[in-house]
Design an enzyme around this catalytic site. Structure first.
Site, short mmCIF file in Angstrom:
data_model
loop_
_atom_site.label_atom_id
_atom_site.label_comp_id
_atom_site.label_asym_id
_atom_site.label_seq_id
_atom_site.Cartn_x
_atom_site.Cartn_y
_atom_site.Cartn_z
N ARG A 94 -6.57 -37.14 4.90
CA ARG A 94 -6.39 -35.72 5.17
C ARG A 94 -5.34 -35.15 4.24
NH1 ARG A 94 -4.65 -34.77 11.15
NH2 ARG A 94 -2.58 -35.12 10.32
N ASP A 95 -5.46 -33.84 3.98
CA ASP A 95 -4.42 -33.13 3.24
C ASP A 95 -4.26 -33.74 1.85
OD1 ASP A 95 -2.69 -31.01 3.32
OD2 ASP A 95 -1.03 -32.11 4.22
N ASP A 120 5.76 -26.74 10.02
CA ASP A 120 4.76 -27.03 8.98
C ASP A 120 5.03 -28.35 8.26
OD1 ASP A 120 3.34 -24.61 9.32
OD2 ASP A 120 4.83 -23.56 8.11
N TYR A 141 -9.25 -31.70 13.26
CA TYR A 141 -8.32 -31.94 12.14
C TYR A 141 -7.90 -33.40 12.11
CZ TYR A 141 -4.35 -30.74 9.02
OH TYR A 141 -3.47 -30.64 7.97
N SER A 150 1.07 -33.25 6.05
CA SER A 150 0.17 -33.46 7.17
C SER A 150 -0.78 -34.63 6.94
CB SER A 150 -0.63 -32.18 7.45
OG SER A 150 0.24 -31.15 7.81
N ASP A 173 -8.12 -26.78 5.17
CA ASP A 173 -7.84 -27.17 3.77
C ASP A 173 -8.86 -28.10 3.13
OD1 ASP A 173 -5.54 -25.77 4.24
OD2 ASP A 173 -4.22 -27.51 4.22
#
Ligand SMILES: *[C@@H]1O[C@H](CO)[C@@H](O)[C@H](O)[C@H]1NC(C)=O
Ligand SMILES: *[C@@H]1O[C@H](CO)[C@@H](O)[C@H](O)[C@H]1NC(C)=O
Length: 453
Positions: free
Chosen positions: A183-184, A408, A178, A190, A230
């Site tokens: 990212r995200d 989260d 990850y 995140s 994701d």
């Protein structure tokens, strides 16, 4: 969107300033500011310009050291995925056609166990504290969400290997890969450390190389990986967002590199496939199947690419007693319906995929205002324990991918990583930054666990 997961396991070890690096830990490389000497019996060995590691034994590099011809990250072309570097050992692992968990015991992350033990110690109710403490014995996945955590993998694998030797029980280590650049792309909580604009793809290839360098040292310990939560799901549904469309080619090149390199060292991979309320909508199923099958084929259709992971860090039941009202309009209202719908489409596309399903926080249902809500959902409880007794030939294992208790995303609207989802009425607040410990949330997961702890 999901967890930023773990602090470095090194937090448990003596501080860098006056310590030598432990066995398998990093001891040098460009940008490294930690210790550059190793504990006795190990030697600081250069694996590449970015990474040296304390390897047991003599100062000569072991046979498993990547060859000197491994391209340095800056020379990696940005559009053409490089071919696999050849390994020093010469032996190519063979994939078992069976369920990867069969015959293996899942290694417990000592980092999560330590978080849980510390959290349980803060609970004054003795019965609840005992239940909380028992969570330390339930295996989760370990998230490698920054490059500086990759050295911890060596620590875990060495530990797993010694358990394997002393007990005769084969060990399986569960990891989440990850660290994509940008990212995200459809959320904020995140955001990662790498950006596409700033050498992100080459940095990511280096991140994968670091993981692979650790894994190679322990060929007898099995590793199972969830690949990039994701990321591919965002490419199915969120290309209308600029950040996701910009990231498309890079995500594909990076996931391709990860799958090929991890397969070459015998890691069993499951690509993240969102959940029923995302790719499980009838209109999304077929595009999702096409994308996953293409990524599988582009990575050489390796038998180590087992299939897909669903519901990672989410809250859906595997099998809901009745549809949650928020799922209205989607006949695939739980994970088993989603998997039963997607599995055959993948088969048709030439990808004989099996699944794993995160049930770590799925113990309570009908909690959300909207199906897309994902941040610290109030009232959630730990769910079905990890098991290979899944009731479905399409599902290899029920797993806990998200380490329950790690946040989260923050509810602080002044934080740069604030995502408004984390301040919705169904999100538990106040919440700390993603990946950090959220004590109140953990306590609720324990008390609402179903089945009870
Ligand atoms: C690891 O990297 C992250 C992100 O770049 C940084 O915030 C953190 O301080 C680093 N940790 C250590 C121990 O170097
Ligand atoms: C919220 O975030 C801001 C910016 O990072 C920080 O200054 C402030 O202390 C935080 N507030 C709380 C309550 O944590």
């Amino acid at each position: 969107m999901k967890t930023a997961a773990l602090y470095a396991f090194v937090a448990l070890l003596p501080t860098f300033a006056n310590a030598q690096a432990q066995t398998w830990q990093q001891c040098g490389g460009i940008g490294w500011s930690g210790p550059t000497t190793c504990v006795s019996g190990t030697t600081c060995t250069k694996l590449n310009d970015y990474y040296s590691q304390c390897i047991p034994g003599a100062s000569s590099a072991p046979a498993t050291t990547p060859p000197a011809t491994t391209p340095p990250p800056t020379s990696v072309p940005t559009s053409v995925p490089p071919t696999s570097p050849t390994t020093g050992t010469g032996s190519t692992p063979t994939a078992s056609p069976n369920n990867p968990w069969t015959g293996y015991q899942v290694y417990l992350s000592p980092f999560y166990a330590q978080e849980v033990t510390a959290a349980a110690a803060q609970i004054s109710d003795k019965t609840l504290a005992a239940k909380a403490a028992s969570v330390a014995k339930i295996p989760t996945f370990t998230w490698f969400d920054t490059i500086n955590k990759t050295a911890d993998l060596g620590t875990y694998l060495a530990d797993a290997q010694s358990i394997q030797k002393s007990t005769g029980q084969k060990q399986l280590v569960q990891i989440v890969v990850y660290d994509l650049p940008d990212r995200d792309c459809a959320a904020k909580a995140s955001n990662g450390e790498f950006s596409i604009a700033n050498n992100g793809q080459a940095n990511y290839f280096n991140y994968i190389d670091q993981l692979v360098a650790q894994i190679k040292q322990f060929p007898d310990v099995r590793v199972v990986a969830v690949i990039e939560p994701d990321s591919l799901a965002n490419l199915v549904t969120n290309l209308n967002l600029q950040k996701c469309s910009n990231a498309q080619q890079t995500y594909l090149a990076c996931v391709n590199y990860a799958l090929k390199q991890l397969s070459a060292v015998g890691v069993y991979s499951y690509m993240d496939a969102g959940h029923a309320g995302w790719l499980g909508w009838p209109a999304n199923l077929s595009p999702a199947a096409q994308l996953f099958a293409k990524v599988y084929k582009d990575a050489g259709s390796s038998p180590f690419i087992k299939g897909l992971a669903t519901n990672v860090a989410n809250y859906n039941a595997l099998q809901a007693a009745s549809p949650d009202p928020i799922t209205q309009g989607n006949s695939n209202y739980d994970e088993i319906h989603y998997i039963n719908a997607l599995g055959p489409l993948l088969q048709q596309q030439g990808f004989p995929a099996t699944f794993i399903v995160d049930q770590g926080r799925s113990g309570q249902q009908n909690l959300r205002q909207q199906w897309g809500d994902w941040c610290n959902i109030k009232g959630a409880g730990f769910g079905t324990r990890p098991t290979t007794n899944t009731g479905s030939s399409l599902i290899d294992s029920i797993v806990w991918v998200k380490p329950g208790g790690e946040c989260d995303g923050t509810s602080n609207s002044s934080s740069p990583r604030f995502d408004s989802t984390c301040s919705l009425s169904d999100a538990d607040q106040p919440a700390p930054e993603a990946g950090t410990w959220f004590q109140e949330y953990f306590t609720t997961l324990v008390s609402k666990a179903n089945p009870p702890l």
